[in-house]
Design a protein around this motif. Structure first.
Motif, PDB file in Angstrom:
ATOM      1  N   VAL A 232       0.904  -1.292   0.011  1.00 31.38           N
ATOM      2  CA  VAL A 232      -0.026   0.036  -0.096  1.00 31.38           C
ATOM      3  C   VAL A 232       0.868   1.333  -0.009  1.00 31.38           C
ATOM      4  O   VAL A 232       1.860   1.114   0.649  1.00 31.38           O
ATOM      5  CB  VAL A 232      -0.899  -0.110   1.213  1.00 31.38           C
ATOM      6  N   GLY A 233       0.676   2.308  -0.755  1.00 33.79           N
ATOM      7  CA  GLY A 233       1.499   3.373  -1.057  1.00 33.79           C
ATOM      8  C   GLY A 233       0.700   4.606  -1.064  1.00 33.79           C
ATOM      9  O   GLY A 233      -0.268   4.713  -1.596  1.00 33.79           O
ATOM     10  N   ALA A 234       1.488   5.931  -0.769  1.00 29.12           N
ATOM     11  CA  ALA A 234       0.937   7.048  -0.691  1.00 29.12           C
ATOM     12  C   ALA A 234       1.710   8.179  -0.787  1.00 29.12           C
ATOM     13  O   ALA A 234       2.780   7.984  -0.155  1.00 29.12           O
ATOM     14  CB  ALA A 234      -0.214   7.278   0.235  1.00 29.12           C
ATOM     15  N   CYS A 235       1.543   9.132  -1.237  1.00 26.33           N
ATOM     16  CA  CYS A 235       2.348  10.479  -1.502  1.00 26.33           C
ATOM     17  C   CYS A 235       2.712  10.898   0.114  1.00 26.33           C
ATOM     18  O   CYS A 235       1.483  10.808   0.680  1.00 26.33           O
ATOM     19  CB  CYS A 235       2.209  11.541  -2.610  1.00 26.33           C
ATOM     20  N   ASP A 334      11.517  14.844  -8.968  1.00 24.27           N
ATOM     21  CA  ASP A 334      10.760  15.569 -10.013  1.00 24.27           C
ATOM     22  C   ASP A 334      10.714  14.941 -11.440  1.00 24.27           C
ATOM     23  O   ASP A 334       9.695  14.764 -11.850  1.00 24.27           O
ATOM     24  CB  ASP A 334      11.350  16.911 -10.135  1.00 24.27           C
ATOM     25  N   ASP A 335      11.734  14.413 -11.848  1.00 25.99           N
ATOM     26  CA  ASP A 335      11.541  13.819 -13.252  1.00 25.99           C
ATOM     27  C   ASP A 335      10.755  12.569 -13.344  1.00 25.99           C
ATOM     28  O   ASP A 335       9.873  12.314 -14.283  1.00 25.99           O
ATOM     29  CB  ASP A 335      12.979  13.542 -13.712  1.00 25.99           C
ATOM     30  N   GLU A 336      11.133  11.637 -12.163  1.00 28.53           N
ATOM     31  CA  GLU A 336      10.363  10.438 -12.054  1.00 28.53           C
ATOM     32  C   GLU A 336       8.861  10.827 -12.058  1.00 28.53           C
ATOM     33  O   GLU A 336       7.981  10.021 -12.503  1.00 28.53           O
ATOM     34  CB  GLU A 336      10.779   9.776 -10.999  1.00 28.53           C
ATOM     35  N   THR A 337       8.409  11.739 -11.334  1.00 27.37           N
ATOM     36  CA  THR A 337       7.115  12.282 -10.939  1.00 27.37           C
ATOM     37  C   THR A 337       6.442  12.691 -12.302  1.00 27.37           C
ATOM     38  O   THR A 337       5.435  12.504 -12.614  1.00 27.37           O
ATOM     39  CB  THR A 337       7.228  13.438  -9.878  1.00 27.37           C
ATOM     40  N   LEU A 338       7.199  13.506 -12.908  1.00 31.93           N
ATOM     41  CA  LEU A 338       6.672  13.815 -14.153  1.00 31.93           C
ATOM     42  C   LEU A 338       6.470  12.744 -15.053  1.00 31.93           C
ATOM     43  O   LEU A 338       5.267  12.754 -15.970  1.00 31.93           O
ATOM     44  CB  LEU A 338       7.619  15.009 -14.815  1.00 31.93           C
ATOM     45  N   HIS A 358       3.998  11.089  -7.372  1.00 32.69           N
ATOM     46  CA  HIS A 358       4.920  10.673  -6.796  1.00 32.69           C
ATOM     47  C   HIS A 358       4.621   9.014  -6.369  1.00 32.69           C
ATOM     48  O   HIS A 358       5.642   8.177  -6.476  1.00 32.69           O
ATOM     49  CB  HIS A 358       5.224  11.320  -5.424  1.00 32.69           C
ATOM     50  N   ALA A 359       3.459   8.867  -5.826  1.00 33.66           N
ATOM     51  CA  ALA A 359       3.236   7.481  -5.615  1.00 33.66           C
ATOM     52  C   ALA A 359       2.955   6.712  -6.847  1.00 33.66           C
ATOM     53  O   ALA A 359       3.260   5.465  -6.763  1.00 33.66           O
ATOM     54  CB  ALA A 359       1.473   7.540  -4.752  1.00 33.66           C
ATOM     55  N   VAL A 360       2.435   7.090  -7.873  1.00 36.73           N
ATOM     56  CA  VAL A 360       2.463   6.398  -9.078  1.00 36.73           C
ATOM     57  C   VAL A 360       3.785   5.885  -9.543  1.00 36.73           C
ATOM     58  O   VAL A 360       4.125   4.919  -9.739  1.00 36.73           O
ATOM     59  CB  VAL A 360       1.710   7.261 -10.018  1.00 36.73           C
ATOM     60  N   ILE A 377      -2.411   2.082  -4.354  1.00 35.34           N
ATOM     61  CA  ILE A 377      -1.759   3.304  -3.963  1.00 35.34           C
ATOM     62  C   ILE A 377      -3.060   4.173  -3.854  1.00 35.34           C
ATOM     63  O   ILE A 377      -4.107   4.157  -4.624  1.00 35.34           O
ATOM     64  CB  ILE A 377      -0.770   3.796  -5.051  1.00 35.34           C
ATOM     65  N   ASN A 378      -2.957   5.370  -3.005  1.00 37.25           N
ATOM     66  CA  ASN A 378      -4.051   6.174  -2.727  1.00 37.25           C
ATOM     67  C   ASN A 378      -3.638   7.345  -3.911  1.00 37.25           C
ATOM     68  O   ASN A 378      -2.623   8.212  -3.821  1.00 37.25           O
ATOM     69  CB  ASN A 378      -3.864   6.727  -1.393  1.00 37.25           C
ATOM     70  N   LEU A 379      -4.534   7.330  -4.781  1.00 34.21           N
ATOM     71  CA  LEU A 379      -4.441   8.486  -6.053  1.00 34.21           C
ATOM     72  C   LEU A 379      -5.265   9.774  -5.135  1.00 34.21           C
ATOM     73  O   LEU A 379      -6.493   9.905  -5.515  1.00 34.21           O
ATOM     74  CB  LEU A 379      -5.133   7.998  -7.266  1.00 34.21           C
TER      75      LEU A 379
END
Length: 399
Positions: A232-235, A334-338, A358-360, A377-379
């Protein structure tokens, strides 16, 4: 005894973190909030009214969606708790409606808050309009420029948006400004803190009000898959959406919990907001937590592409869960997030908030390294607020 019953203790501590360190003029006000929450927050009348609001106004429960195309690409099975479909576009309304309801029962007539990405500000302005209350939102000038659509929404909803132009002109300074304004209005206003941060009882209250995410997600995942998720993941900024979904699984030892924070542009102080990775125990805004600090011990300048994660501290409960080892914390650039922002948009038809991206990004990375695992993950929010900023600065093609 379950974890949620054990923590925090009656003084608001999660292990060594938490508490309430307040100027004398606010001690009685926060004591009043604590008494009101303990009395009203568990009463049948309050809870029934809140359930009605959740169902008939917010549109809860929000669904869990299977990200079929993203799963095919990564090799893991990725599921999304769709808080982006909550009314106003993010998880923030879960605690804002509840805090406004509490304020109404306390006889308050105004709501005051800080906001970073603007989602908390929009949610609180929405709640104020619903209950017929005044609303004052403090927002850093940098974030006002980045999140213009949310500023417009707040104003349309009737809120006064107060620009904050000192210091880093971002989320920390917005909190400072809101606290200062609240000092002179505490008799008639409630400072509706926007995450699981701040002096006790707010880390407890906001977690409890956000726990609806975890309660729903656990039941929905079991119905969809027939077993609990592996991950389970979340930003993670202050940490409200993460504690919301974690609360549904925190007593399940077989479920790994993961908080995803912003590594930003690099590992140097001022280039990131990775408090769990680089922070040390400290104090900010009236509570003890892990903190990014400078050589003098003051809160350090921070950066994230996501305005809602741009904070040098973190919720005291997350600080405890990090040191206890129950939750794993990861840093995403930031790059991974984009990259995740573009991929979810193009592959699933879902434009996420940069915070949620970030979580994605973490789920994609973990999925490739651990094919076959199930990841929930929590969107936490939708990306309407970010589309102009992303398009203007990075274009439409992605990486």
């Amino acid at each position: 005894m379950s974890y949620l019953k054990q923590y925090p203790n009656q003084d608001g501590y999660f292990g060594d973190f938490g508490g309430a360190f307040l100027p004398p003029e606010l001690e009685s006000q926060f004591a009043e909030i604590n008494r009101a929450y303990l009395a009203l927050g568990r009463s049948a009348d309050f809870l029934n009214e809140l359930r009605y609001i959740r169902k008939h106004y917010q549109g809860r429960p929000t669904p869990v969606s299977y990200a079929r195309n993203l799963s095919r690409e990564t090799g893991a099975q990725i599921y999304l708790k769709r808080e982006d479909l909550n009314h106003s576009g993010a998880h923030k309304l879960n605690h804002c409606m509840a805090e406004a309801l509490l304020a109404k029962h306390m006889g308050k007539t105004k709501l005051i808050a800080e906001t970073g990405a603007g989602q908390h500000g929009v949610a609180l302005a929405t709640a104020a309009a619903y209950f017929g209350m005044e609303c004052e939102i403090h927002m850093g000038e940098i974030d006002i420029a980045k999140e213009a659509p949310n500023v417009t929404r707040m104003k349309l909803l009737g809120a006064e948006v107060v620009p904050v132009g000192f210091g880093g002109r971002s989320l920390k300074e917005a909190v400072d400004s809101a606290f200062q304004s609240y000092l002179g209005q505490a008799e008639t206003a409630l400072f509706a803190i926007g995450s699981v941060v701040g002096p006790h009882p707010f880390p407890l209250m906001v977690r409890d009000f956000q726990s609806v995410i975890g309660t729903e997600a656990r039941e929905q995942f079991l119905e969809l898959v027939g077993e609990l998720p592996d991950q389970v993941g979340a930003c993670l900024g202050g940490g409200s959406n993460a504690m919301g979904i974690f609360s549904g699984f925190i007593d399940d030892e077989g479920v790994s919990l993961n908080g995803v924070e912003p590594l930003g542009k690099g590992t140097k102080l001022g280039e990131h907001s990775a408090t769990m990775t680089f922070g040390k125990p400290g104090m900010i805004h009236g509570f003890k937590c892990l903190l990014l600090s400078d050589e003098e011990g003051n809160p350090a300048p921070v950066h994230s592409i996501a305005s809602g994660l741009d904070y040098p501290g973190v919720g005291p409960e997350h600080s405890f869960l990090k040191t206890s080892g129950r939750v794993n914390y990861h840093a995403i650039s930031d790059d991974e997030t984009l990259d995740a922002f573009y991929k979810l948009s193009r592959m699933e038809g879902i434009i996420p908030a940069l915070e949620s991206a970030h979580a994605v990004a973490w789920a994609m990375k973990h999925g490739r390294e651990n094919p076959g695992e199930t990841i929930l993950i929590n969107l936490s929010g939708r990306g309407d607020k970010d589309i102009d900023y992303v398009a203007d600065n990075f274009g439409f093609e992605g990486s």
